[in-house]
Design an enzyme around this catalytic site. Structure first.
Site, short mmCIF file in Angstrom:
data_model
loop_
_atom_site.label_atom_id
_atom_site.label_comp_id
_atom_site.label_asym_id
_atom_site.label_seq_id
_atom_site.Cartn_x
_atom_site.Cartn_y
_atom_site.Cartn_z
CG PHE A 134 10.27 27.32 9.00
CD1 PHE A 134 10.48 28.42 9.81
CD2 PHE A 134 9.37 26.35 9.43
CE1 PHE A 134 9.82 28.56 11.02
CE2 PHE A 134 8.69 26.48 10.63
CZ PHE A 134 8.92 27.60 11.43
CG ASP A 219 11.51 19.77 7.65
OD1 ASP A 219 10.36 19.28 7.57
OD2 ASP A 219 11.77 20.77 8.33
CE LYS A 248 3.26 23.34 8.82
NZ LYS A 248 4.70 23.53 8.91
C1 LIG Z 1 5.71 23.72 9.92
C2 LIG Z 1 7.07 23.23 9.67
C3 LIG Z 1 7.92 22.85 10.73
C4 LIG Z 1 7.53 23.01 12.18
O1 LIG Z 1 6.44 22.24 12.54
P1 LIG Z 1 5.67 22.57 13.92
O2 LIG Z 1 4.61 21.51 14.01
O3 LIG Z 1 5.11 23.96 13.75
O4 LIG Z 1 6.66 22.51 15.01
C5 LIG Z 1 9.15 22.34 10.41
N1 LIG Z 1 9.55 22.19 9.13
C6 LIG Z 1 8.76 22.55 8.09
C7 LIG Z 1 9.25 22.33 6.70
C8 LIG Z 1 7.51 23.10 8.33
O5 LIG Z 1 6.75 23.47 7.29
#
Ligand SMILES: *Cc1c(COP(=O)(O)O)cnc(C)c1O
Length: 407
Positions: A134, A219, A248
């Site tokens: 994701f 990521d 986050k």
């Molecule tokens: C939450 C998340 C995203 C997206 O972040 P947003 O601030 O919602 O755009 C991307 N990568 C990972 C691993 C995430 O947990």
């Protein structure tokens, strides 16, 4: 005065939400419109590393909002420079681009990798990503996702994101070709249900990508800033990635994200990248306050201790209730339910004053504040025990009704 009914109809409906409207938060607790308290193990979706409304964020916002909110993205400002400096000091990276959301940081990472491909790899542009991965909800980041539910949405997708299988090196090797510029993954797949990229896999992936001149992008939007018990999750594997994205937990509840790169890869040219709020002092000041708190001696040791306590408690709940494995690291843990009971457990927990998340129907995810106390972990385990009892009792009585139903 708190109104007893809050009309949410003017908000666009984008997902199924429970009727509660949350009015106030403090530490590990949230209160709804009726003043009912909830012990919060969702924490803004692994966002509030210091809990709800921590004094560090309040102070940074107060101080910075009285000093400078934004001078324009065309000018330097001190809090952005300070946060970038601190992020580099505490990681293996040398250059930082600040943004507002995780998806925006990942878009930046994708663009930076493509720019690198243009400059140094004869236009290579493909980024290998992973099934279950994701990376966000913009079109390019949705294209990078390996989330099955996204596969058919908003076609045509952005091309150039072939999918490999997590922890399967040969699946990556088979996809590497002349057009491959990078491999991108989450050190722990969060939204997929907390599935870890094994440290030996990450090390082998680093060797493989290096051998092919391919960039490695981690990521760490969910795993970064102490969430997994080390400041960055890549540390556990002892690897040095080329690019990292944060979101986050970096803002601890405010919109702040970052794209970090090593010197040789930070090759954006003027005009390639930007954004009105990118590097605004108000959010950067908060990021600095959060980072300094998490990097303080003893803070991460506390995360690891609470993690051990939470893991042991979940294992014993699993044994008592006949559930599945406990996965994850630090304070990003999942409990496998062994059956598709996630939605029922989450809704019973809500009634019982506990907020938890079920990323997939067969698992629960726990992502408390990193400064959660041992008493709060015990209270959560106790409430979850009660929730699981009620859900399984209801399931048994449903089964009895079903069996004796004469129709
Ligand atoms: C939450 C998340 C995203 C997206 O972040 P947003 O601030 O919602 O755009 C991307 N990568 C990972 C691993 C995430 O947990």
């Amino acid at each position: 005065m708190t109104p007893s009914v809050l009309d949410t109809n003017a908000l666009m409906s984008i997902t199924h939400r429970p009727p509660q409207v949350f009015m106030r938060g403090a530490g590990m607790w949230l209160w709804d419109q009726d003043g009912k308290p909830y012990l919060d193990f969702v924490q803004g979706w692994a966002v509030n590393g210091l809990g709800h409304c921590p004094p560090q964020i309040h102070d940074a916002l107060m101080r910075q909002s009285q000093t400078l909110i934004t001078p324009s993205p065309a000018y330097w400002n001190a809090p952005a420079a300070q946060l970038a400096h601190s992020l580099c000091e505490h990681s293996v990276f040398n250059r930082v681009f600040l943004a507002s959301s995780g998806a925006e940081a990942n878009e930046g990472a994708i663009k930076l990798a493509r720019r690198y491909g243009q400059n140094f790899r004869q236009g290579a542009y493909e980024i290998i990503t992973f099934e279950g991965g994701f990376h966000g909800r913009t079109l390019a980041t949705m294209s990078a996702c390996g989330k099955p539910a996204f596969a058919k949405l908003f076609e045509p997708k952005v091309p150039g994101f072939p999918k490999a299988v997590l922890n399967d090196l040969s699946s990556v090797e088979q996809l590497i070709g002349a057009d491959t510029v990078a491999v991108m993954l989450e050190p722990i797949q969060g939204e997929a249900g907390v599935h870890e990229a094994r440290p030996d896999f990450l090390r082998a992936l680093r060797d493989l990508t290096r051998a092919h001149g391919v960039l490695l992008i981690v990521d760490e939007i969910q795993t970064g800033v102490g969430r997994t018990g080390t400041l960055w999750a890549y540390e556990r594997a002892g690897i040095q990635p080329d690019i990292m994205t944060l979101g986050k937990g970096l803002g601890g509840g405010v919109p702040l994200s970052a794209l970090l790169a090593i010197e040789q890869v930070a090759c954006f040219e003027p005009g390639d990248q930007g954004g009105t709020y990118c590097g605004n002092p108000l959010m950067a000041a908060v990021g600095e306050a959060v980072l300094q708190t998490v990097a303080k001696p003893g803070f991460l040791a506390h995360v690891r201790e609470r993690s051990g306590q939470l893991r042991a408690g979940l294992v014993s709940l699993s044994n008592v209730h006949g559930l599945g494995e406990v996965r994850g690291q630090g304070l990003l843990l999942a409990l496998a339910l062994g059956q598709s009971l996630g939605a029922q457990v989450v809704s019973q927990a809500l009634q019982d004053g506990l907020l938890i998340n079920s990323p997939r129907p067969d698992s629960l995810r726990l992502m408390p504040a990193l400064n959660v106390t041992s008493g709060e972990v015990d209270l959560m385990l106790d409430r979850l025990d009660g929730v699981l009892r009620r859900v399984s009792r209801r399931k048994r009585s449903d089964a009895v009704i079903h069996v004796s139903d004469p129709t």
